[in-house]
Design an enzyme around this catalytic site. Structure first.
Site, mmCIF file in Angstrom:
data_model
loop_
_atom_site.group_PDB
_atom_site.id
_atom_site.type_symbol
_atom_site.label_atom_id
_atom_site.label_comp_id
_atom_site.label_asym_id
_atom_site.label_seq_id
_atom_site.Cartn_x
_atom_site.Cartn_y
_atom_site.Cartn_z
ATOM 1 N N SER A 117 0.816 -1.207 0.000
ATOM 2 C CA SER A 117 0.000 0.000 0.000
ATOM 3 C C SER A 117 0.855 1.264 0.000
ATOM 4 C CB SER A 117 -0.973 -0.041 1.183
ATOM 5 O OG SER A 117 -2.029 0.858 0.994
ATOM 6 N N ASP A 166 9.758 5.532 -10.530
ATOM 7 C CA ASP A 166 9.344 6.227 -11.750
ATOM 8 C C ASP A 166 10.131 7.512 -11.965
ATOM 9 O OD1 ASP A 166 7.533 4.270 -12.267
ATOM 10 O OD2 ASP A 166 5.742 5.524 -12.112
ATOM 11 N N LYS A 196 -1.024 -4.232 -3.067
ATOM 12 C CA LYS A 196 -2.267 -3.694 -2.516
ATOM 13 C C LYS A 196 -2.373 -2.233 -2.940
ATOM 14 C CE LYS A 196 -5.446 -2.243 0.418
ATOM 15 N NZ LYS A 196 -5.902 -0.847 0.518
#
Length: 465
Positions: A326, A337, A351
């Site tokens: 999460s 990224d 998740k």
């Protein structure tokens, strides 16, 4: 967009603290969406919600009047609501008042407990049973004073076997309570193997007095050679500030200044979304951090970095494992990224859904999945997880699963499958051209992964241009 719109709680549970916050076994996130998703299709003309509710009321009346023994109407209604959400996904659930209070305590990070992190484990030898395995003991807490150590097993609480509690949350509820009250549990310490066979474990009953446990979310230490280590246990209300303070302390403690940091997110099951954003913002100077998308990929919210951060050029490695979930995946995915950190470890739990809390008026909560998380490059986290730049297992072998007993999100029968609506899911494995070319040579594969990571992340940090 304001960050308050993205405030969320990724309550998780691959390991839960009996008095120290949240960690491990992934369970949920709580968010307040900043926009309303696309309206659902209208019901058929002959559909009547009130007719269905009348059917429910009739069934409840029949149970109350004709069941062989008196029934508790409140429990029946709670069970009915729980059955509604049980048809959805693993993270949508109904929490009666007591369990809802447990969730709120986890968010606040301070509650009455004994001070240890555990995971639920199923054993088959020498007999089939469920136990709690101690993964961490909070320093100076009641459990440490009672001699509890990492690796110990708890087969029963208050005379009841762990299987009696059905799931980890109920076992936690049995251990928590008002500070000053006592709780007893059986503690097993596995014995060393003799001739390859396990020895007889030592078994004793432990009685401890519950205390308020307010364990720091962040620990750190100097590694030497200008390198530092920061472990983030969970994303509680002050985690961003604590990470920043830990970095400043490491800089002051390092003789030649702070040349690089390892940020350890292993076994971090999540926490507050705004704190995950705050941690990423320490290292990223510009651009998106996380996006929240609702039905059919509709953008609900986007959090962006604030320029001028003090640590935006600090070389960074992030450690993740199967229990990183999460909010941890949001941090790892954003830093990956932005080419801001080298991600090392195992593919994360996967998740990536957002749950909103709806108060039902009597202290109970309906926790409902309303959206999905996406990384800055619009990679879907849900059921995909974050694939590390360098795959590393639990020991020095090429790869060993750190928690073979843990099934990831994608293995859950009712998990939300990645309907990406044109936004790609994360890579399922490191299957790049260069890694494939390394073939079965494990050492060459690891070397290629490291080299790819060095190319992705410049030595001085910052985004590659």
């Amino acid at each position: 967009m304001t960050r308050s719109k993205l405030r969320a709680v990724a309550l998780v549970g691959l390991g839960m603290l009996f008095g120290a916050g949240l960690s491990g076994y992934v369970q949920s996130a709580i968010a307040q969406p900043g926009a309303v998703a696309q309206a659902p299709r209208p019901a058929p003309a002959d559909y009547s919600r009130y007719r269905k509710l009348d059917m429910f009321a009739r069934a409840l009346t029949i149970l109350e009047n004709h069941y062989v023994r008196p029934v508790d109407s409140e429990k029946l209604i709670y069970g009915a609501i729980a059955g509604l959400v049980a048809e959805l996904d693993p993270h949508s659930e109904f929490l009666p008042p007591r369990e809802a209070r447990l969730l709120r305590e986890d968010i606040e990070g301070s509650f009455g407990g004994v001070g240890m992190v555990v995971v639920l484990r199923q054993e088959t030898e020498p007999q089939a049973r469920y136990v709690l395995e101690v993964r961490e003991v909070v320093a100076k807490g009641p459990a440490e004073r009672a001699g509890v150590a990492v690796g110990d097993l708890i087969p029963s609480i208050e005379g009841k076997p762990i299987s009696h509690f059905f799931d980890l949350r109920r076992a936690i509820m049995a251990m928590r309570g008002q500070p000053g009250t006592k709780v007893s549990f059986v503690l097993e310490r596995p014995a060393p193997k003799v001739d390859g066979k396990p020895g007889k474990p030592s078994v004793r009953t432990v009685v401890v007095t519950r205390e308020y446990i307010d364990s720091p979310a962040v620990t750190s230490r100097v590694l030497g050679e200008g390198l530092g280590y920061v472990r983030l246990r969970d994303f509680s209300e002050t985690s961003g500030r604590e990470v920043s303070d830990a970095l400043a302390t490491l800089r002051d403690q390092s003789r030649d200044g702070l040349g690089g940091v390892v940020l350890d997110l292993r076994d971090n099951g999540g926490g507050l979304l705004d704190q995950a954003i705050a941690v990423v913002d320490l290292f990223v100077n510009e651009g998106p951090i996380v996006r929240t998308r609702g039905r059919r990929g509709e953008l609900l919210d986007e959090a962006r970095a604030v320029p001028g951060q003090a640590w935006s050029k600090l070389p960074l490695v992030v450690l993740v494992n199967k229990s990183s979930a999460s909010a941890s995946e949001i941090v790892a995915g954003a830093l990956q990224d932005h080419r801001r950190a080298l991600i090392v470890g195992e593919r994360t739990y996967g998740k990536g859904s957002v749950q909103a809390p709806f108060e039902l008026g009597d202290g109970s909560l309906l926790k409902l999945t309303i959206a999905l998380y996406y990384t800055p490059n619009d990679r879907l986290i849900q059921a995909s997880g974050i694939q590390p730049d360098v795959l590393a297992g639990a020991d020095f072998r090429p790869y060993k699963d750190s928690q073979p007993e843990l099934e990831p999100e994608r293995a859950q029968p009712r998990h939300l499958k990645p309907e990406d609506f044109g936004y790609p899911a994360g890579a399922l494995q490191d299957d790049s051209e260069a890694v494939r070319a390394a073939g079965e040579d494990a050492q060459l594969r690891v070397a290629v992964q490291h080299l790819r990571g060095m190319v992705r992340v410049p030595s001085r940090g910052g985004r590659r241009r």
